[in-house]
Design a protein around this motif. Sequence first.
Motif, PDB file in Angstrom:
ATOM      1  N   GLU A  60      44.374  48.103  10.523  1.00 52.78           N
ATOM      2  CA  GLU A  60      43.891  46.725  10.406  1.00 52.78           C
ATOM      3  C   GLU A  60      43.974  45.999  11.749  1.00 52.78           C
ATOM      4  N   TYR A  61      45.057  46.227  12.467  1.00 57.18           N
ATOM      5  CA  TYR A  61      45.298  45.542  13.735  1.00 57.18           C
ATOM      6  C   TYR A  61      44.280  45.939  14.805  1.00 57.18           C
ATOM      7  N   LEU A  62      43.940  47.240  14.846  1.00 54.11           N
ATOM      8  CA  LEU A  62      43.090  47.748  15.920  1.00 54.11           C
ATOM      9  C   LEU A  62      41.600  47.633  15.629  1.00 54.11           C
ATOM     10  N   THR A  63      41.217  47.815  14.353  1.00 54.90           N
ATOM     11  CA  THR A  63      39.805  48.038  14.024  1.00 54.90           C
ATOM     12  C   THR A  63      38.875  46.883  14.391  1.00 54.90           C
ATOM     13  N   PRO A  64      39.148  45.620  14.018  1.00 50.84           N
ATOM     14  CA  PRO A  64      38.173  44.566  14.327  1.00 50.84           C
ATOM     15  C   PRO A  64      37.917  44.390  15.819  1.00 50.84           C
ATOM     16  N   VAL A  65      38.977  44.440  16.630  1.00 49.75           N
ATOM     17  CA  VAL A  65      38.824  44.265  18.071  1.00 49.75           C
ATOM     18  C   VAL A  65      38.007  45.415  18.651  1.00 49.75           C
ATOM     19  N   TYR A  66      38.247  46.622  18.142  1.00 51.63           N
ATOM     20  CA  TYR A  66      37.509  47.799  18.600  1.00 51.63           C
ATOM     21  C   TYR A  66      36.014  47.653  18.349  1.00 51.63           C
ATOM     22  N   TRP A  67      35.636  47.285  17.120  1.00 47.14           N
ATOM     23  CA  TRP A  67      34.215  47.176  16.779  1.00 47.14           C
ATOM     24  C   TRP A  67      33.559  45.966  17.425  1.00 47.14           C
ATOM     25  N   LEU A  68      34.320  44.923  17.677  1.00 44.00           N
ATOM     26  CA  LEU A  68      33.767  43.758  18.346  1.00 44.00           C
ATOM     27  C   LEU A  68      33.259  44.130  19.739  1.00 44.00           C
TER      28      LEU A  68
ATOM     29  N   SER B 194      29.160  46.454  23.867  1.00 42.60           N
ATOM     30  CA  SER B 194      28.840  47.564  24.768  1.00 42.60           C
ATOM     31  C   SER B 194      27.487  48.183  24.441  1.00 42.60           C
ATOM     32  N   SER B 195      27.135  48.248  23.153  1.00 38.59           N
ATOM     33  CA  SER B 195      25.853  48.842  22.778  1.00 38.59           C
ATOM     34  C   SER B 195      24.683  48.007  23.282  1.00 38.59           C
ATOM     35  N   LEU B 196      24.827  46.688  23.277  1.00 42.10           N
ATOM     36  CA  LEU B 196      23.777  45.823  23.814  1.00 42.10           C
ATOM     37  C   LEU B 196      23.784  45.796  25.344  1.00 42.10           C
ATOM     38  N   ALA B 197      24.937  46.116  25.950  1.00 42.70           N
ATOM     39  CA  ALA B 197      25.019  46.119  27.414  1.00 42.70           C
ATOM     40  C   ALA B 197      24.032  47.109  28.017  1.00 42.70           C
ATOM     41  N   LEU B 198      23.748  48.197  27.302  1.00 43.71           N
ATOM     42  CA  LEU B 198      22.790  49.172  27.798  1.00 43.71           C
ATOM     43  C   LEU B 198      21.428  48.526  28.042  1.00 43.71           C
ATOM     44  N   ILE B 199      20.959  47.728  27.090  1.00 45.10           N
ATOM     45  CA  ILE B 199      19.660  47.065  27.208  1.00 45.10           C
ATOM     46  C   ILE B 199      19.685  46.053  28.350  1.00 45.10           C
ATOM     47  N   ILE B 200      20.773  45.305  28.449  1.00 45.01           N
ATOM     48  CA  ILE B 200      20.896  44.298  29.505  1.00 45.01           C
ATOM     49  C   ILE B 200      20.888  44.944  30.884  1.00 45.01           C
ATOM     50  N   LEU B 201      21.616  46.056  31.037  1.00 44.09           N
ATOM     51  CA  LEU B 201      21.699  46.720  32.334  1.00 44.09           C
ATOM     52  C   LEU B 201      20.370  47.345  32.730  1.00 44.09           C
ATOM     53  N   ARG B 202      19.622  47.866  31.767  1.00 50.14           N
ATOM     54  CA  ARG B 202      18.296  48.408  32.091  1.00 50.14           C
ATOM     55  C   ARG B 202      17.376  47.327  32.629  1.00 50.14           C
ATOM     56  N   ARG B 203      17.438  46.146  32.042  1.00 48.30           N
ATOM     57  CA  ARG B 203      16.562  45.063  32.472  1.00 48.30           C
ATOM     58  C   ARG B 203      17.033  44.439  33.784  1.00 48.30           C
TER      59      ARG B 203
ATOM     60  N   TYR C 289      14.668  54.805  23.075  1.00 46.12           N
ATOM     61  CA  TYR C 289      15.047  53.470  23.560  1.00 46.12           C
ATOM     62  C   TYR C 289      13.911  52.492  23.249  1.00 46.12           C
ATOM     63  N   PRO C 290      14.208  51.245  22.785  1.00 50.05           N
ATOM     64  CA  PRO C 290      15.537  50.650  22.540  1.00 50.05           C
ATOM     65  C   PRO C 290      16.005  50.797  21.092  1.00 50.05           C
ATOM     66  N   LEU C 291      15.309  51.645  20.295  1.00 50.85           N
ATOM     67  CA  LEU C 291      15.640  51.745  18.872  1.00 50.85           C
ATOM     68  C   LEU C 291      17.064  52.232  18.650  1.00 50.85           C
ATOM     69  N   LEU C 292      17.455  53.320  19.339  1.00 53.19           N
ATOM     70  CA  LEU C 292      18.781  53.893  19.111  1.00 53.19           C
ATOM     71  C   LEU C 292      19.903  52.919  19.464  1.00 53.19           C
ATOM     72  N   PRO C 293      19.877  52.235  20.638  1.00 50.44           N
ATOM     73  CA  PRO C 293      20.929  51.250  20.912  1.00 50.44           C
ATOM     74  C   PRO C 293      20.965  50.114  19.892  1.00 50.44           C
ATOM     75  N   LEU C 294      19.791  49.673  19.409  1.00 53.79           N
ATOM     76  CA  LEU C 294      19.762  48.584  18.427  1.00 53.79           C
ATOM     77  C   LEU C 294      20.303  49.039  17.074  1.00 53.79           C
TER      78      LEU C 294
ATOM     79  N   LEU D  10      25.055  49.030  13.356  1.00 52.12           N
ATOM     80  CA  LEU D  10      26.187  49.721  12.741  1.00 52.12           C
ATOM     81  C   LEU D  10      27.498  49.078  13.168  1.00 52.12           C
ATOM     82  N   CYS D  11      27.616  48.728  14.441  1.00 53.25           N
ATOM     83  CA  CYS D  11      28.842  48.088  14.943  1.00 53.25           C
ATOM     84  C   CYS D  11      29.088  46.758  14.223  1.00 53.25           C
ATOM     85  N   LEU D  12      28.035  45.959  14.038  1.00 52.39           N
ATOM     86  CA  LEU D  12      28.190  44.683  13.335  1.00 52.39           C
ATOM     87  C   LEU D  12      28.622  44.903  11.894  1.00 52.39           C
ATOM     88  N   TYR D  13      28.046  45.920  11.258  1.00 56.94           N
ATOM     89  CA  TYR D  13      28.424  46.224   9.872  1.00 56.94           C
ATOM     90  C   TYR D  13      29.892  46.631   9.790  1.00 56.94           C
ATOM     91  N   MET D  14      30.345  47.479  10.730  1.00 57.90           N
ATOM     92  CA  MET D  14      31.736  47.915  10.711  1.00 57.90           C
ATOM     93  C   MET D  14      32.678  46.772  11.077  1.00 57.90           C
TER      94      MET D  14
END
Length: 454
Positions: free
Chosen positions: A359-367, A372-381, A395-400, A405-409
């Motif tokens: 419980e302690y680790l999981t929310p911070v990890y997924w946040l 980080s998953s969106l950082a890929l799109i930002i760095l490409r641009r 790209y960009p389907l897989l990062p999105l 999935l990250c938001l759901y988790m």
Amino acid sequence: MNHSNGPKRHLPVMQALLITLGMVITTDILKTAPTVALNVGPAWFYWVWVLGGLASMAGALCFAEMAAAFPHPGGDYHFLRTAYGERMGFLFAWSRFSVMHTGWIALSAFMFADYVNAVVPLGRYGSGLFAGGVIAALVLLNLTGKHIGFITQTLLVGLLALGFLSIASAGVWLAWQGIEAAPASVSVAPENTGMAGFSAAMIFVFLAFGGWSDAATLSAEVRDGRRGIFIAMLGALTLLMAIYLALNWAFVRGLGFAGLAASNAPAVELLNRAFGAPGVLLILLMVGIAAIATINSTLLVGARTTYAAARDVPQLRRFGEWDERDGVPRKAFMAEGAVALLLVLFGSFTQSGFNTMVEYLTPVYWLFLSFSSLALIILRRRFPEVPRPVKVPLYPLLPLVFFGLCLYMLYSSVTVVGWGAFLGIGVLLMGALLLAGLSRLASTPRQALGQISD
């Protein structure tokens, strides 16, 4: 990045693959497999593990592209800081330092101590002293130089993989002998049903697969140009998924699905049924090796993130020094070890279970993984001119999709698990207050484009 004062490319790709495997393979599955079985039926049991492995590979592809394009000992700290700015980078480094890495080190050391205590009574505070001793010894070992730390990790991971395969062999042995699965001693009702059960199961599946993102911290030390980190990350996750599927098959084959769901120690029960007392001793040995491997790999990664973050904050520059003689961030190692020992001291006077730490680790990890998953799109641009030896397919389907999935988790980790989730978030907010205080003393210099793209 200044190559004259920092890490050098000294790691062979296969050694980096084994070290990455050590970052993700732990004895978590020996605890999480029954919980997953309890939340999904037998028809979905294997599929959730496959889904967890494939989703982790999708995330690893995103990280491999960023690591190959922007190699840096800070790993995803560097990606987040480059994409979102210094404040986001600092908060991520703080979360690893105070929540994810040092907390995981203390937890693993206590797990080892508890198993030893079951065989040799250590006394009221003996577990804490033993756990602290293990951490201190591994910190000292890593301070002797990069080659000792990495070689030790490679050997530990090899032994751990053999241990897991021995558990799987118990299922093969029982099948070879024609011995039927043991009937469950008690009947256990599912903890959740429908999507709630699926969400709860996936939290524990991803916990067992967690840690692959830490491999990005090796991106500046792996040989084979910039493709080595891609081979290390994807290769490790492929091996891990195969090992986990073999383990779960062995559990179901030896204990039955209902027996697995009702078990508190499935590996102990399976090996005891197949091999007797020697099998139980093997599990105790495996737990010790796994704990040491986990602590060692977390120290390797955590010290590098702390080193990279400290270089960017004037007030913390003393922890951002790289020892050229031994090839390690010496002061960062000592800082990580000191905080982990403080957590061990705190844990010696309190009681905290495995699920509470999840419980302690999981929310911070997924946040931060969602950022980080969106950082890929930002760095490409933002930096289209930077060479990218590895590129994410679709790209960009897989990062999105991975971002979704990250938001759901993240949502599941806050709504499905208990109060410990808010404790981890509270510690993260403390980092925001620390950042505000440091900002008043002096502004943090931004990295130049030349440093980022080098």
